[in-house]
Design a protein around this motif. Sequence first.
Motif, PDB file in Angstrom:
ATOM      1  N   PHE A  55       0.852  -1.168   0.000  1.00  0.00           N
ATOM      2  CA  PHE A  55       0.000   0.000   0.000  1.00  0.00           C
ATOM      3  C   PHE A  55       0.894   1.226   0.000  1.00  0.00           C
ATOM      4  O   PHE A  55       1.633   1.453   0.951  1.00  0.00           O
ATOM      5  CB  PHE A  55      -0.912   0.008   1.234  1.00  0.00           C
ATOM      6  CG  PHE A  55      -1.914  -1.095   1.218  1.00  0.00           C
ATOM      7  CD1 PHE A  55      -3.089  -0.956   0.516  1.00  0.00           C
ATOM      8  CD2 PHE A  55      -1.667  -2.269   1.902  1.00  0.00           C
ATOM      9  CE1 PHE A  55      -4.024  -1.979   0.502  1.00  0.00           C
ATOM     10  CE2 PHE A  55      -2.595  -3.295   1.885  1.00  0.00           C
ATOM     11  CZ  PHE A  55      -3.772  -3.150   1.184  1.00  0.00           C
ATOM     12  N   LYS A  56       0.865   1.973  -1.056  1.00  0.00           N
ATOM     13  CA  LYS A  56       1.693   3.162  -1.184  1.00  0.00           C
ATOM     14  C   LYS A  56       0.796   4.367  -1.426  1.00  0.00           C
ATOM     15  O   LYS A  56      -0.386   4.212  -1.731  1.00  0.00           O
ATOM     16  CB  LYS A  56       2.683   3.002  -2.330  1.00  0.00           C
ATOM     17  CG  LYS A  56       2.034   2.826  -3.678  1.00  0.00           C
ATOM     18  CD  LYS A  56       3.065   2.749  -4.760  1.00  0.00           C
ATOM     19  CE  LYS A  56       2.440   2.613  -6.120  1.00  0.00           C
ATOM     20  NZ  LYS A  56       1.491   3.626  -6.473  1.00  0.00           N
ATOM     21  N   PRO A  57       1.342   5.560  -1.288  1.00  0.00           N
ATOM     22  CA  PRO A  57       0.517   6.743  -1.564  1.00  0.00           C
ATOM     23  C   PRO A  57       0.031   6.738  -3.011  1.00  0.00           C
ATOM     24  O   PRO A  57       0.772   6.390  -3.926  1.00  0.00           O
ATOM     25  CB  PRO A  57       1.460   7.914  -1.318  1.00  0.00           C
ATOM     26  CG  PRO A  57       2.638   7.366  -0.629  1.00  0.00           C
ATOM     27  CD  PRO A  57       2.671   5.912  -0.863  1.00  0.00           C
ATOM     28  N   GLN A  58      -1.222   7.116  -3.196  1.00  0.00           N
ATOM     29  CA  GLN A  58      -1.775   7.146  -4.548  1.00  0.00           C
ATOM     30  C   GLN A  58      -1.672   8.527  -5.166  1.00  0.00           C
ATOM     31  O   GLN A  58      -1.421   8.647  -6.353  1.00  0.00           O
ATOM     32  CB  GLN A  58      -3.228   6.702  -4.522  1.00  0.00           C
ATOM     33  CG  GLN A  58      -3.387   5.275  -4.109  1.00  0.00           C
ATOM     34  CD  GLN A  58      -4.845   4.882  -4.042  1.00  0.00           C
ATOM     35  OE1 GLN A  58      -5.736   5.712  -4.212  1.00  0.00           O
ATOM     36  NE2 GLN A  58      -5.095   3.618  -3.788  1.00  0.00           N
ATOM     37  N   ARG A  59      -1.893   9.572  -4.371  1.00  0.00           N
ATOM     38  CA  ARG A  59      -1.869  10.939  -4.887  1.00  0.00           C
ATOM     39  C   ARG A  59      -1.123  11.839  -3.923  1.00  0.00           C
ATOM     40  O   ARG A  59      -1.182  11.646  -2.717  1.00  0.00           O
ATOM     41  CB  ARG A  59      -3.285  11.473  -5.041  1.00  0.00           C
ATOM     42  CG  ARG A  59      -3.866  11.259  -6.383  1.00  0.00           C
ATOM     43  CD  ARG A  59      -5.272  11.820  -6.456  1.00  0.00           C
ATOM     44  NE  ARG A  59      -6.226  10.747  -6.720  1.00  0.00           N
ATOM     45  CZ  ARG A  59      -6.896  10.068  -5.811  1.00  0.00           C
ATOM     46  NH1 ARG A  59      -6.773  10.345  -4.557  1.00  0.00           N
ATOM     47  NH2 ARG A  59      -7.725   9.122  -6.162  1.00  0.00           N
ATOM     48  N   LEU A  60      -0.490  12.841  -4.489  1.00  0.00           N
ATOM     49  CA  LEU A  60       0.192  13.839  -3.685  1.00  0.00           C
ATOM     50  C   LEU A  60      -0.383  15.199  -4.037  1.00  0.00           C
ATOM     51  O   LEU A  60      -0.379  15.595  -5.202  1.00  0.00           O
ATOM     52  CB  LEU A  60       1.696  13.828  -3.963  1.00  0.00           C
ATOM     53  CG  LEU A  60       2.472  14.867  -3.187  1.00  0.00           C
ATOM     54  CD1 LEU A  60       2.886  14.282  -1.848  1.00  0.00           C
ATOM     55  CD2 LEU A  60       3.675  15.325  -3.941  1.00  0.00           C
ATOM     56  N   HIS A  61      -0.912  15.891  -3.046  1.00  0.00           N
ATOM     57  CA  HIS A  61      -1.423  17.246  -3.220  1.00  0.00           C
ATOM     58  C   HIS A  61      -0.391  18.202  -2.649  1.00  0.00           C
ATOM     59  O   HIS A  61       0.060  18.012  -1.519  1.00  0.00           O
ATOM     60  CB  HIS A  61      -2.753  17.440  -2.488  1.00  0.00           C
ATOM     61  CG  HIS A  61      -3.851  16.608  -3.041  1.00  0.00           C
ATOM     62  ND1 HIS A  61      -4.706  17.074  -4.004  1.00  0.00           N
ATOM     63  CD2 HIS A  61      -4.231  15.339  -2.794  1.00  0.00           C
ATOM     64  CE1 HIS A  61      -5.570  16.130  -4.303  1.00  0.00           C
ATOM     65  NE2 HIS A  61      -5.294  15.055  -3.581  1.00  0.00           N
ATOM     66  N   LEU A  71      10.541  17.035 -10.230  1.00  0.00           N
ATOM     67  CA  LEU A  71       9.793  16.404  -9.138  1.00  0.00           C
ATOM     68  C   LEU A  71       8.543  15.702  -9.654  1.00  0.00           C
ATOM     69  O   LEU A  71       8.191  14.619  -9.192  1.00  0.00           O
ATOM     70  CB  LEU A  71       9.400  17.433  -8.082  1.00  0.00           C
ATOM     71  CG  LEU A  71      10.519  17.959  -7.204  1.00  0.00           C
ATOM     72  CD1 LEU A  71       9.997  19.008  -6.253  1.00  0.00           C
ATOM     73  CD2 LEU A  71      11.183  16.838  -6.453  1.00  0.00           C
ATOM     74  N   ARG A  72       7.881  16.326 -10.630  1.00  0.00           N
ATOM     75  CA  ARG A  72       6.712  15.679 -11.234  1.00  0.00           C
ATOM     76  C   ARG A  72       7.111  14.363 -11.903  1.00  0.00           C
ATOM     77  O   ARG A  72       6.452  13.340 -11.730  1.00  0.00           O
ATOM     78  CB  ARG A  72       6.054  16.594 -12.260  1.00  0.00           C
ATOM     79  CG  ARG A  72       5.293  17.748 -11.655  1.00  0.00           C
ATOM     80  CD  ARG A  72       4.697  18.608 -12.770  1.00  0.00           C
ATOM     81  NE  ARG A  72       3.952  19.713 -12.219  1.00  0.00           N
ATOM     82  CZ  ARG A  72       2.663  19.654 -11.887  1.00  0.00           C
ATOM     83  NH1 ARG A  72       1.995  18.544 -12.065  1.00  0.00           N
ATOM     84  NH2 ARG A  72       2.061  20.700 -11.380  1.00  0.00           N
ATOM     85  N   LYS A  73       8.200  14.367 -12.647  1.00  0.00           N
ATOM     86  CA  LYS A  73       8.666  13.142 -13.309  1.00  0.00           C
ATOM     87  C   LYS A  73       9.077  12.093 -12.295  1.00  0.00           C
ATOM     88  O   LYS A  73       8.822  10.900 -12.480  1.00  0.00           O
ATOM     89  CB  LYS A  73       9.831  13.467 -14.240  1.00  0.00           C
ATOM     90  CG  LYS A  73       9.417  14.251 -15.459  1.00  0.00           C
ATOM     91  CD  LYS A  73      10.601  14.575 -16.329  1.00  0.00           C
ATOM     92  CE  LYS A  73      10.185  15.440 -17.500  1.00  0.00           C
ATOM     93  NZ  LYS A  73      11.337  15.844 -18.319  1.00  0.00           N
ATOM     94  N   VAL A  82      -0.007  13.059  -9.296  1.00  0.00           N
ATOM     95  CA  VAL A  82       0.460  14.399  -8.947  1.00  0.00           C
ATOM     96  C   VAL A  82      -0.692  15.383  -9.039  1.00  0.00           C
ATOM     97  O   VAL A  82      -1.330  15.504 -10.082  1.00  0.00           O
ATOM     98  CB  VAL A  82       1.608  14.829  -9.892  1.00  0.00           C
ATOM     99  CG1 VAL A  82       2.077  16.215  -9.563  1.00  0.00           C
ATOM    100  CG2 VAL A  82       2.755  13.844  -9.802  1.00  0.00           C
ATOM    101  N   ARG A  83      -0.971  16.056  -7.936  1.00  0.00           N
ATOM    102  CA  ARG A  83      -1.964  17.132  -7.896  1.00  0.00           C
ATOM    103  C   ARG A  83      -1.270  18.355  -7.315  1.00  0.00           C
ATOM    104  O   ARG A  83      -1.478  18.711  -6.167  1.00  0.00           O
ATOM    105  CB  ARG A  83      -3.155  16.734  -7.025  1.00  0.00           C
ATOM    106  CG  ARG A  83      -3.941  15.551  -7.498  1.00  0.00           C
ATOM    107  CD  ARG A  83      -4.851  15.927  -8.597  1.00  0.00           C
ATOM    108  NE  ARG A  83      -5.676  17.046  -8.145  1.00  0.00           N
ATOM    109  CZ  ARG A  83      -6.811  17.389  -8.650  1.00  0.00           C
ATOM    110  NH1 ARG A  83      -7.292  16.701  -9.647  1.00  0.00           N
ATOM    111  NH2 ARG A  83      -7.484  18.421  -8.204  1.00  0.00           N
TER     112      ARG A  83
END
Length: 147
Positions: A55-61, A71-73, A82-83
């Motif tokens: 279980f890992k993070p799905q989205r980063l705000h 950083l996006r790449k 990426v949000r």
Amino acid sequence: MDRGKPGSKMHVLSDANGLPLLVGLSAANTHDSLALKPMVEGHQTRHDPHRGRYFKPQRLHADKAYDVTHLRKWLWGKHIGVRIARKGVESSERLGRRRWVIERTMSWLTGYRRLNHRYERHPRNYLAFLGLAAALCCYKRLARLTT
């Protein structure tokens, strides 16, 4: 980035409900985006042995300070959505609906007198109090849910 400012910045990685998962500290005269990689790499993923998956993070705000292409790449390479608010684009309508969670978490942490102003001379002591405050926030949330 505050070029001439002495002091430190708090960095917090939280879940969708605002519980602090990981806290960090950096100098106030460094850019915020430099702390993103250590924070994401320091987050422990959970492993479910029965299903055999992680279980890992799905989205980063994140806010506009983290709008850097490398950083996006890097996040896309880790399969994390990426949000991040774009520079030059007003974000109060769309991303602001979810970013209030981390602002509330920062408010919880700075509600402790020891963290509101930096009284500690050594960063390790301030980081220890920051971790203690994060643990207290999680404990208060747990106590509220169980009673």
